[in-house]
Design a protein around this motif. Structure first.
Motif, short mmCIF file in Angstrom:
data_model
loop_
_atom_site.label_atom_id
_atom_site.label_comp_id
_atom_site.label_asym_id
_atom_site.label_seq_id
_atom_site.Cartn_x
_atom_site.Cartn_y
_atom_site.Cartn_z
N ARG A 1 0.84 -1.19 0.00
CA ARG A 1 0.00 0.00 0.00
C ARG A 1 0.88 1.24 0.00
O ARG A 1 1.93 1.28 0.63
CB ARG A 1 -0.91 0.01 1.24
N ILE A 2 0.45 2.26 -0.73
CA ILE A 2 1.04 3.59 -0.64
C ILE A 2 0.19 4.37 0.36
O ILE A 2 -1.00 4.58 0.14
CB ILE A 2 1.05 4.30 -2.02
N LEU A 3 0.80 4.74 1.47
CA LEU A 3 0.07 5.44 2.53
C LEU A 3 -0.17 6.90 2.16
O LEU A 3 0.23 7.37 1.11
CB LEU A 3 0.86 5.36 3.85
N GLY A 4 -0.84 7.60 3.08
CA GLY A 4 -1.07 9.04 2.89
C GLY A 4 -2.54 9.36 2.80
O GLY A 4 -3.17 9.14 1.76
N GLY B 1 -11.53 9.58 3.33
CA GLY B 1 -12.39 8.82 2.42
C GLY B 1 -11.77 7.54 1.91
O GLY B 1 -12.03 7.12 0.78
N GLY B 2 -10.92 6.90 2.72
CA GLY B 2 -10.27 5.66 2.29
C GLY B 2 -8.91 5.87 1.67
O GLY B 2 -8.21 4.90 1.33
N MET B 3 -8.50 7.11 1.53
CA MET B 3 -7.21 7.42 0.91
C MET B 3 -6.06 6.85 1.75
O MET B 3 -6.01 7.01 2.96
CB MET B 3 -7.08 8.95 0.80
N GLY B 4 -5.15 6.15 1.08
CA GLY B 4 -4.02 5.55 1.78
C GLY B 4 -4.38 4.30 2.55
O GLY B 4 -3.52 3.73 3.23
N ARG B 5 -5.62 3.87 2.45
CA ARG B 5 -6.08 2.67 3.15
C ARG B 5 -6.77 1.73 2.17
O ARG B 5 -6.31 0.63 1.89
CB ARG B 5 -7.02 3.05 4.30
N GLN B 6 -7.91 2.19 1.64
CA GLN B 6 -8.65 1.38 0.67
C GLN B 6 -8.05 1.50 -0.73
O GLN B 6 -8.23 0.61 -1.56
CB GLN B 6 -10.11 1.81 0.66
N TYR B 7 -7.38 2.59 -1.00
CA TYR B 7 -6.68 2.80 -2.26
C TYR B 7 -5.42 3.61 -1.97
O TYR B 7 -5.28 4.21 -0.91
CB TYR B 7 -7.57 3.50 -3.30
N ASN B 8 -4.49 3.64 -2.91
CA ASN B 8 -3.20 4.28 -2.68
C ASN B 8 -3.35 5.77 -2.45
O ASN B 8 -4.17 6.44 -3.08
CB ASN B 8 -2.25 4.01 -3.85
N GLY B 9 -2.50 6.28 -1.53
CA GLY B 9 -2.61 7.66 -1.09
C GLY B 9 -1.51 8.57 -1.58
O GLY B 9 -0.95 8.39 -2.67
N GLY B 10 -1.17 9.54 -0.74
CA GLY B 10 -0.37 10.68 -1.16
C GLY B 10 1.13 10.55 -1.08
O GLY B 10 1.84 11.47 -1.49
N TYR B 11 1.67 9.44 -0.58
CA TYR B 11 3.12 9.29 -0.47
C TYR B 11 3.72 8.93 -1.84
O TYR B 11 4.39 7.92 -2.01
CB TYR B 11 3.49 8.17 0.50
N ALA B 12 3.48 9.76 -2.82
CA ALA B 12 3.93 9.45 -4.18
C ALA B 12 3.98 10.72 -5.01
O ALA B 12 3.46 11.77 -4.61
CB ALA B 12 2.99 8.43 -4.83
N GLU B 13 4.61 10.62 -6.18
CA GLU B 13 4.66 11.77 -7.08
C GLU B 13 3.32 11.99 -7.78
O GLU B 13 2.98 13.11 -8.16
CB GLU B 13 5.77 11.58 -8.11
N TYR B 14 2.56 10.91 -7.96
CA TYR B 14 1.23 10.98 -8.56
C TYR B 14 0.30 10.04 -7.81
O TYR B 14 0.73 9.04 -7.24
CB TYR B 14 1.26 10.57 -10.04
N ALA B 15 -0.99 10.38 -7.81
CA ALA B 15 -1.99 9.50 -7.22
C ALA B 15 -3.27 9.59 -8.03
O ALA B 15 -3.63 10.67 -8.54
CB ALA B 15 -2.26 9.89 -5.77
N VAL B 16 -3.95 8.46 -8.16
CA VAL B 16 -5.28 8.43 -8.77
C VAL B 16 -6.29 8.48 -7.62
O VAL B 16 -6.32 7.60 -6.77
CB VAL B 16 -5.48 7.17 -9.62
#
Length: 297
Positions: A61-64, A90-105
């Motif tokens: 998982r990508i956290l954030g 809203g599930g960010m970084g838990r149910q789907y990948n979060g902000g610890y990245a250069e890009y996020a969907v």
């Protein structure tokens, strides 16, 4: 193939499980937006997730749980490329990948467009901090001008924000700290009374307000919750908003421990009302620009 850097957690554990990886940049489906991440805050809940204590989180998982940045691609056409946005919870970084990245969907419905001249560094510190404080106060505690509010755990970032927001809303604000050295920071934020917290402050509160206070925002958590309940006025409300004490549960808790007519509630990410959050966040960001509010980095 477009690549990006991200901090990936492949299994729960200590900070050593955080790894910087070069991975494929995701592509957005309809209802999702590709955002170029410019900054993100660090939050205690991410530590719990990394340690494996967040339910229903699978790895890798990508956290954030928050981020700010610019829209890179929106298949729906709702946002133009380059639009500044924030996203939180809203599930960010838990149910789907979060902000610890250069890009996020990220889900289109979770994006909050912003107009601001603040630096990315400053803007990145605001969304989760402000929206937790604001939503806890307005939705969970339903604060009203003229009431008394105790912010327990006042020198945390959310605590200082809550003090300022509540004072600006016309409340009499009490706040706690364990350190005399931090007392002035709370006074500067707008606190009317600062209490040194030794774990038992109900008596101190009732010295100032014999019936207790109308509202309590509990940021320390279960370690001080029972004492906070004893500091609450009849028909008052206590909201457990944080867990600075790093304790999830309360041993041997019995409902009859809650004083008669006092209400106990919680703040969770589902509390946040997106229909009003966008405007509130923009007003706060503008307030920071104009010097009405101060953000500590």
């Amino acid at each position: 193939m477009n690549m990006m850097k991200a901090i990936v957690v492949e299994q729960s554990g200590s900070p050593e499980v955080l790894h910087i990886r070069q991975i494929q940049r995701p592509e957005p489906d309809h209802g999702w937006v590709l955002v170029r991440i410019r900054a993100f805050g660090l939050n205690r809940s991410e530590m719990f997730t990394r340690q494996g204590f967040s339910p229903d989180v699978t790895f890798p998982r990508i956290l954030g749980i928050e981020a700010v940045g610019e829209v890179e691609q929106d298949p729906s056409g709702h946002y133009p490329a380059g639009q500044k946005v924030a996203a939180v919870m809203g599930g960010m970084g838990r149910q789907y990948n979060g902000g610890y990245a250069e890009y996020a969907v990220l889900p289109l419905e979770r994006l909050m467009p912003l107009q601001t001249t603040l630096s990315w560094e400053m803007l990145g510190a605001i969304p989760e901090m402000f929206l937790t404080a604001w939503s806890s106060l307005t939705e969970s505690l339903d604060i009203q001008a003229g009431q008394t509010l105790l912010v327990r755990g006042g020198t945390s970032s959310i605590g200082l924000t809550s003090v300022a927001v509540a004072k600006n809303a016309g409340l009499t604000v009490l706040a706690t700290t364990r350190s005399e050295k931090k007392k002035q920071a709370l006074l500067d934020a707008g606190a009317d009374h600062v209490l040194i917290d030794d774990g038992n402050i109900a008596e101190k509160v009732r010295t100032l307000f014999p019936k207790g206070v109308d509202r309590i925002q509990e940021l320390v958590g279960t370690r001080t919750l029972l004492d906070s309940l004893q500091a609450t006025a009849p028909k008052g409300v206590v909201c457990m908003t944080g867990m600075l004490g790093n304790a999830w549960s309360l041993a041997n808790f019995e409902p009859m421990m809650i004083p008669s007519s006092v209400k106990l509630t919680t703040y969770q990410s589902e509390t946040l009302d997106m229909s009003t959050a966008v405007r509130a966040l923009q007003e706060y960001v503008t307030g920071v620009e104009h010097g009405t509010y101060t953000v500590r980095l």
